[in-house]
Write a protein that holds these residues in place. Sequence first.
Motif, mmCIF file in Angstrom:
data_model
loop_
_atom_site.group_PDB
_atom_site.id
_atom_site.type_symbol
_atom_site.label_atom_id
_atom_site.label_comp_id
_atom_site.label_asym_id
_atom_site.label_seq_id
_atom_site.Cartn_x
_atom_site.Cartn_y
_atom_site.Cartn_z
ATOM 1 N N ASP A 55 10.332 -11.011 -29.554
ATOM 2 C CA ASP A 55 11.306 -10.537 -28.765
ATOM 3 C C ASP A 55 12.518 -11.276 -29.410
ATOM 4 O OD1 ASP A 55 9.715 -9.967 -26.783
ATOM 5 O OD2 ASP A 55 10.106 -11.777 -25.552
ATOM 6 N N VAL A 56 12.686 -12.249 -30.568
ATOM 7 C CA VAL A 56 13.974 -12.267 -30.416
ATOM 8 C C VAL A 56 13.657 -11.784 -32.008
ATOM 9 C CG1 VAL A 56 15.462 -13.967 -31.267
ATOM 10 C CG2 VAL A 56 14.179 -14.621 -29.253
ATOM 11 N N GLY A 57 13.180 -12.202 -33.025
ATOM 12 C CA GLY A 57 12.738 -11.444 -34.294
ATOM 13 C C GLY A 57 12.384 -10.787 -34.437
ATOM 14 N N GLY A 58 12.319 -9.206 -33.542
ATOM 15 C CA GLY A 58 12.086 -8.370 -33.744
ATOM 16 C C GLY A 58 10.342 -7.300 -34.651
ATOM 17 N N VAL A 183 12.512 -16.659 -38.703
ATOM 18 C CA VAL A 183 12.285 -15.126 -38.453
ATOM 19 C C VAL A 183 13.868 -15.554 -37.431
ATOM 20 C CG1 VAL A 183 10.901 -13.951 -37.286
ATOM 21 C CG2 VAL A 183 9.782 -14.844 -38.988
ATOM 22 N N LEU A 184 14.153 -16.165 -36.437
ATOM 23 C CA LEU A 184 14.546 -16.800 -35.590
ATOM 24 C C LEU A 184 15.649 -16.780 -35.567
ATOM 25 C CD1 LEU A 184 11.898 -18.220 -32.844
ATOM 26 C CD2 LEU A 184 12.959 -16.156 -33.525
ATOM 27 N N ASP A 186 17.287 -15.981 -38.989
ATOM 28 C CA ASP A 186 17.935 -14.443 -39.352
ATOM 29 C C ASP A 186 18.797 -14.129 -37.579
ATOM 30 O OD1 ASP A 186 17.059 -14.887 -41.187
ATOM 31 O OD2 ASP A 186 15.462 -13.074 -41.466
ATOM 32 N N ALA A 187 17.997 -14.124 -36.731
ATOM 33 C CA ALA A 187 19.414 -13.481 -35.479
ATOM 34 C C ALA A 187 19.655 -14.204 -35.098
ATOM 35 C CB ALA A 187 17.873 -13.144 -33.918
ATOM 36 N N VAL A 188 20.117 -16.026 -34.961
ATOM 37 C CA VAL A 188 21.421 -16.607 -35.095
ATOM 38 C C VAL A 188 21.909 -15.912 -36.187
ATOM 39 C CG1 VAL A 188 21.839 -19.281 -35.184
ATOM 40 C CG2 VAL A 188 20.044 -18.351 -34.324
ATOM 41 N N ALA A 190 22.695 -13.546 -37.646
ATOM 42 C CA ALA A 190 23.659 -12.028 -37.708
ATOM 43 C C ALA A 190 23.974 -11.978 -36.841
ATOM 44 C CB ALA A 190 22.577 -11.411 -37.274
ATOM 45 N N ALA A 191 24.375 -13.013 -35.278
ATOM 46 C CA ALA A 191 24.907 -13.232 -34.286
ATOM 47 C C ALA A 191 26.111 -14.115 -34.803
ATOM 48 C CB ALA A 191 24.139 -13.783 -32.752
#
Length: 219
Positions: A55-58, A183-184, A186-188, A190-191
């Motif tokens: 869901d978060v890591g895609g 993984v997660l 990366d999402a943090v 980018a945001a």
Amino acid sequence: MRIGELSRETGVAVPTIKYYVREGLLPAGRLTSPNQAGYDDSHVRRLRLIRGLMDVGGLSVSAVREVLAAVDSSDESVHKVLGAAQFAITPPSTGEPEGLEEARRAVAELVRRRGWHAEPDHPSAEAMAVALATFRRVGHGAFEEVLDDYAEACERIAAADLAYVGRHAEVDGIVESVVVGTVLGDAVLAAMRRLAHVDASARQYDEGARGVSGGADTP
């Protein structure tokens, strides 16, 4: 707990849980009768990990399978397991844009200049080369002027990531923490980068701005 309880605890539908078991992402429950299986906190943790990666890591199911295989590996060093996980989570290149070889040399030179212990065939190096070649193709080759600034920031981020793991993960959870954090994180990252862009833009181009639209004023 039974599978229905596991579903309620994690918010993952029963058919989805059964699918994850079939796909090898989630260990099967312990049989308590011919038609019943029992699950425990390890299944709750693994399910939450799977959903976070997706869901978060895609990540796709196949990528999650490879990441979990790396997490579960007990015979390799943390460094080697992290490398295996990064190979799994880095999307393969979908083409060779014009100027790719030149971009590869630019990446190799950056790695050499920074003294990084990274192989030239690492998928992240290739992904970066594809991005740089694309920058050049659309008329923004000058972006490479900021590569060392990016590299310096990334070195600090990587050090912070591993320092966090060292402070907060038990020995047997270090591998999972590093892999999941990659993984997660990366999402943090980018945001957060986008939030920083909003702030930098306001400071540079809108001197009177005190906050972003819809947000509270900042002192």
